[in-house]
Design an enzyme around this catalytic site. Sequence first.
Site, mmCIF file in Angstrom:
data_model
loop_
_atom_site.group_PDB
_atom_site.id
_atom_site.type_symbol
_atom_site.label_atom_id
_atom_site.label_comp_id
_atom_site.label_asym_id
_atom_site.label_seq_id
_atom_site.Cartn_x
_atom_site.Cartn_y
_atom_site.Cartn_z
ATOM 1 N N LEU A 336 0.815 -1.220 0.000
ATOM 2 C CA LEU A 336 0.000 0.000 0.000
ATOM 3 C C LEU A 336 0.848 1.270 0.000
ATOM 4 C CD1 LEU A 336 -2.678 -1.033 2.672
ATOM 5 C CD2 LEU A 336 -2.950 -1.015 0.191
ATOM 6 N N ASP A 454 5.131 14.454 12.820
ATOM 7 C CA ASP A 454 5.304 14.102 11.410
ATOM 8 C C ASP A 454 3.996 14.331 10.647
ATOM 9 O OD1 ASP A 454 6.798 13.349 9.242
ATOM 10 O OD2 ASP A 454 6.594 11.199 9.567
#
Length: 665
Positions: A336, A454
């Site tokens: 993915l 992040d």
Amino acid sequence: MKLIPFLTLSFLIFYLLTLKVYCTKEDDPKFVDCAPLKCGDLNISFPFYIKDQQKPYCGFPGFDLICENKNTTPILQILDNTYHVQNIFYNNRSIRVANTAAFTAGGCLPEIKNLSLTEHKFELPRFVSKLLLFPNCSRQLPRNIERHKIGFCGGGNGLAMMEGHEDWNRAINACPREVVAPVELGEGDLVRNEAHYLLEVMKRGFTLDWIASNCAECSRSGGRCGFNSTDLIIRCFCRDRVHRVSCKPNPGRNNRIIIIGTVLSGSFVMVGIVILIFCQRKRLKLSSYLPFLRNSSSNPSSKRDLEGATEYFGASVFTYEELVEATKSFDPSKELGDGGFGTVYHGKLSDGREVAVKRLYEHNYKRVMQFMNEVQILTRLRHRNLVTLYGCTSRHSRELLLVYEYICNGTVADHLNGHLAEKHLLTWPVRMNIAIETAAALAYLHHSDIIHRDVKTTNILLDTNFSVKVADFGLSKSLPENATHVSTAPQGTPGYVDPEYYQCYQLTEKSDVYSFGVVLVELISSMPAVDIGRHRHEINLSNLAINKIQNCAFDDLIDSSLGYKCDVSVKRMTTSVAELAFRCLQNEKDFRPTMDEIVESLKEIRDYIDDDKTKQGLEEMKMPPPPSPEGDHINLIKSCYPGLPGMSPNTVTAKWVSGSSINSS
């Protein structure tokens, strides 16, 4: 009958150890030898030690530093390269260094050696970039890479460019040898074809993460860590000559210690008796369930790993074998995505659930800590816009694997400028909702004293209804109670890293705000956060956005396919979101809003009701609003579009403080 010998032996061992630890008072010479030493501005302690001033057993092999005198900068040698040690972050297990060759070179580039980390003592964080140097390259260069020519100190011409540059492959084909120089680029940096500029970038240094055993337990107990080269293990040097996993403080007089040791030993015996009786009763009780346990153990999906645990920090524990089966042996066709820490695969469990399995790249101490960090954070958080963690393997498993709910609609980055961008599924109302839901998830994290660290569009997943699921908590940090920041080496993704965090090494909630500001600009512009094909001052989208907003050049910033030029409502919302992003991208954190304020501002922008009469009246106003008396505030968007409705003072007044080189006038 087996109980009495066991308890007797346990009593004697515990009693003798107690006397040994607490009755010896003489200082261990190794404890004295391994006291921290100062070199320059740095305190040197385990795993580092100063060569020729401390014994080798005071540090980890390969972590010796050279310190010519107390006022000089420590030097670290890694194979053929030597580095100035600029800072050591013991809590974060990282060290900031700069190649010494950069400080001795004049106006040319030094011919450094490749940095080899094959010994697995250090590793480069993912935010570190790679400067490629091609010394002694042929003078007959293809025209398309002639512009990268630069002079080296050894004589002759060569090339210099960042890895991933559009001319990178041509340079590798034209030049016989390349040297990799790790560098950290600040906001707005671009490696130019100027030797003095490249030298400054190299002098700025870069961060290395180190891989060595943890000394925290020994330090907390009053000991000093060292290394035994005979049996290759960490030793805890105690003040009283007893080398154990940890040390205990000397309590005082011997007669008092003997009494304490006797009482503790007696308590130990009594606890042992209670535990043995409990285990015996438990064994008898479970014996009636043995047939069921035998049947269930034959089912592969019910097997557990070496720990035999069913939960880990509250998350279900999966075996490596069942996740291999779920992902068809990690079939590449089921991949993915590929991130900084691992690859994610689509899988299907034996109970029918579709899952996303993250497979961490390495099984070393650093990865185990990131693995445990993500599990601990996600198991205690519950929010509809945060990805759900189903479980994981044990940290002692063959591989470190995390199992999440499967989010089938890709990431925001995929839809903005990735393989799904051509479908144009992210209309402006959808993007507005993405901004609000992402901000709400981050506000929830901040209320839970967690900094994501992040935030970026590749970590914002979308389900079938285009609802947000914020993911990837491997870099996240928990704020200590009543703390305003965490001191740690900068980590994150280039283009999203807070410049103040980068400069001051202080991670705060406002660092997430800065990263979210970049996400807002991506939502209104459909541009990537970093694009080396743009003008060198606009490589980073944050710089580009500040430039365009300050100069009212919204036509060059906002994606016209959103209806910006033909729909007054979209024009109002996109320009208001641009102004909010401008506030988030301020260099100084104190001028940025909180995530709670961002959520409220976004909802106000979305829920504002356009009034036709108000529009008509505002469109007749051609003069911009007067400036504020203080001169340090300005109605930014109204000054660009005096006739644009829906601009409340709360959403359009921004403090004109920016790190951009463009004057705010």
